[in-house]
Write a protein that holds these residues in place. Sequence first.
Motif, PDB file in Angstrom:
ATOM      1  N   GLY A  23       0.798  -1.215   0.000  1.00  0.00           N
ATOM      2  CA  GLY A  23       0.000   0.000   0.000  1.00  0.00           C
ATOM      3  C   GLY A  23       0.828   1.260   0.000  1.00  0.00           C
ATOM      4  O   GLY A  23       0.302   2.332  -0.194  1.00  0.00           O
ATOM      5  N   GLU A  24       2.095   1.216   0.255  1.00  0.00           N
ATOM      6  CA  GLU A  24       3.069   2.308   0.156  1.00  0.00           C
ATOM      7  C   GLU A  24       2.497   3.713   0.363  1.00  0.00           C
ATOM      8  O   GLU A  24       2.482   4.533  -0.528  1.00  0.00           O
ATOM      9  CB  GLU A  24       3.796   2.253  -1.196  1.00  0.00           C
ATOM     10  N   THR A  25       2.018   3.987   1.560  1.00  0.00           N
ATOM     11  CA  THR A  25       1.603   5.340   1.901  1.00  0.00           C
ATOM     12  C   THR A  25       2.857   6.160   2.178  1.00  0.00           C
ATOM     13  O   THR A  25       3.957   5.621   2.266  1.00  0.00           O
ATOM     14  CB  THR A  25       0.712   5.342   3.153  1.00  0.00           C
ATOM     15  N   GLY A  26       2.714   7.451   2.361  1.00  0.00           N
ATOM     16  CA  GLY A  26       3.851   8.302   2.690  1.00  0.00           C
ATOM     17  C   GLY A  26       4.510   7.861   3.977  1.00  0.00           C
ATOM     18  O   GLY A  26       5.731   7.834   4.099  1.00  0.00           O
ATOM     19  N   LEU A  27       3.700   7.481   4.949  1.00  0.00           N
ATOM     20  CA  LEU A  27       4.228   7.032   6.235  1.00  0.00           C
ATOM     21  C   LEU A  27       4.963   5.709   6.079  1.00  0.00           C
ATOM     22  O   LEU A  27       6.062   5.535   6.608  1.00  0.00           O
ATOM     23  CB  LEU A  27       3.104   6.906   7.258  1.00  0.00           C
ATOM     24  N   SER A  28       4.396   4.767   5.334  1.00  0.00           N
ATOM     25  CA  SER A  28       5.065   3.469   5.171  1.00  0.00           C
ATOM     26  C   SER A  28       6.359   3.631   4.372  1.00  0.00           C
ATOM     27  O   SER A  28       7.333   2.921   4.624  1.00  0.00           O
ATOM     28  CB  SER A  28       4.147   2.433   4.527  1.00  0.00           C
ATOM     29  N   MET A  29       6.389   4.547   3.436  1.00  0.00           N
ATOM     30  CA  MET A  29       7.630   4.807   2.691  1.00  0.00           C
ATOM     31  C   MET A  29       8.686   5.394   3.625  1.00  0.00           C
ATOM     32  O   MET A  29       9.860   5.040   3.540  1.00  0.00           O
ATOM     33  CB  MET A  29       7.388   5.765   1.518  1.00  0.00           C
ATOM     34  N   ASN A  33      12.206   3.660   4.341  1.00  0.00           N
ATOM     35  CA  ASN A  33      13.458   4.395   4.138  1.00  0.00           C
ATOM     36  C   ASN A  33      14.313   4.410   5.401  1.00  0.00           C
ATOM     37  O   ASN A  33      15.535   4.299   5.336  1.00  0.00           O
ATOM     38  CB  ASN A  33      13.184   5.825   3.674  1.00  0.00           C
ATOM     39  N   LEU A  34      13.662   4.563   6.556  1.00  0.00           N
ATOM     40  CA  LEU A  34      14.398   4.557   7.820  1.00  0.00           C
ATOM     41  C   LEU A  34      15.057   3.194   8.039  1.00  0.00           C
ATOM     42  O   LEU A  34      16.225   3.116   8.427  1.00  0.00           O
ATOM     43  CB  LEU A  34      13.483   4.903   8.989  1.00  0.00           C
ATOM     44  N   THR A  35      14.330   2.124   7.780  1.00  0.00           N
ATOM     45  CA  THR A  35      14.892   0.779   7.900  1.00  0.00           C
ATOM     46  C   THR A  35      16.116   0.631   7.013  1.00  0.00           C
ATOM     47  O   THR A  35      17.162   0.134   7.435  1.00  0.00           O
ATOM     48  CB  THR A  35      13.843  -0.281   7.518  1.00  0.00           C
ATOM     49  N   SER A  36      15.995   1.088   5.796  1.00  0.00           N
ATOM     50  CA  SER A  36      17.112   1.010   4.843  1.00  0.00           C
ATOM     51  C   SER A  36      18.298   1.841   5.304  1.00  0.00           C
ATOM     52  O   SER A  36      19.460   1.397   5.220  1.00  0.00           O
ATOM     53  CB  SER A  36      16.630   1.480   3.468  1.00  0.00           C
ATOM     54  N   ASP A 105      12.408  10.579   8.880  1.00  0.00           N
ATOM     55  CA  ASP A 105      11.461  11.505   8.288  1.00  0.00           C
ATOM     56  C   ASP A 105      10.655  12.152   9.413  1.00  0.00           C
ATOM     57  O   ASP A 105      10.376  11.538  10.435  1.00  0.00           O
ATOM     58  CB  ASP A 105      10.530  10.718   7.353  1.00  0.00           C
ATOM     59  N   ARG A 106      10.265  13.403   9.228  1.00  0.00           N
ATOM     60  CA  ARG A 106       9.491  14.121  10.255  1.00  0.00           C
ATOM     61  C   ARG A 106       8.172  13.419  10.585  1.00  0.00           C
ATOM     62  O   ARG A 106       7.666  13.531  11.697  1.00  0.00           O
ATOM     63  CB  ARG A 106       9.210  15.544   9.806  1.00  0.00           C
ATOM     64  N   ALA A 107       7.625  12.693   9.628  1.00  0.00           N
ATOM     65  CA  ALA A 107       6.358  11.992   9.848  1.00  0.00           C
ATOM     66  C   ALA A 107       6.482  10.893  10.908  1.00  0.00           C
ATOM     67  O   ALA A 107       5.482  10.475  11.485  1.00  0.00           O
ATOM     68  CB  ALA A 107       5.864  11.389   8.536  1.00  0.00           C
ATOM     69  N   LEU A 108       7.697  10.446  11.192  1.00  0.00           N
ATOM     70  CA  LEU A 108       7.911   9.370  12.155  1.00  0.00           C
ATOM     71  C   LEU A 108       8.186   9.880  13.563  1.00  0.00           C
ATOM     72  O   LEU A 108       8.235   9.093  14.513  1.00  0.00           O
ATOM     73  CB  LEU A 108       9.070   8.486  11.697  1.00  0.00           C
ATOM     74  N   ALA A 109       8.355  11.190  13.714  1.00  0.00           N
ATOM     75  CA  ALA A 109       8.684  11.774  15.019  1.00  0.00           C
ATOM     76  C   ALA A 109       7.597  11.467  16.037  1.00  0.00           C
ATOM     77  O   ALA A 109       6.405  11.461  15.729  1.00  0.00           O
ATOM     78  CB  ALA A 109       8.879  13.280  14.886  1.00  0.00           C
TER      79      ALA A 109
END
Length: 124
Positions: A23-29, A33-36, A105-109
Amino acid sequence: MKTKKVILAIVAVLMMTGLTFAGETGLSMAEKNLTSDIQKNFQQEIGHLQNYFYEHNINSLKENVTISFYVNSDRTLRLLQVITDNKEAKDFVKYMFSKQEVKADRALAGEAYTFNLYLRYTTP
């Protein structure tokens, strides 16, 4: 000068809990990316000739580690917990998180994450 050749390094960051990569939402991306980025950070350290293991006279390490961390408002990662019975693996993870090279990413804060890491390091 004494040098050691790295035969095997970090194998993989296996999974972050609570993530859905379909489903690759902005949050899941951002999570992907953080995992990578974390994986690359660990691999780069192990790939250096005079890495953490070399500096601490560790010739071999095979360990599963569970890591929990929190994403601060300034996008840095704060280590919460390292679960392993191996002191060398635990110290290595603490060292890596103390370097603060990965920015989320700021979305993960404001969220905490957990992932499993398989560390494999061997010198000849």
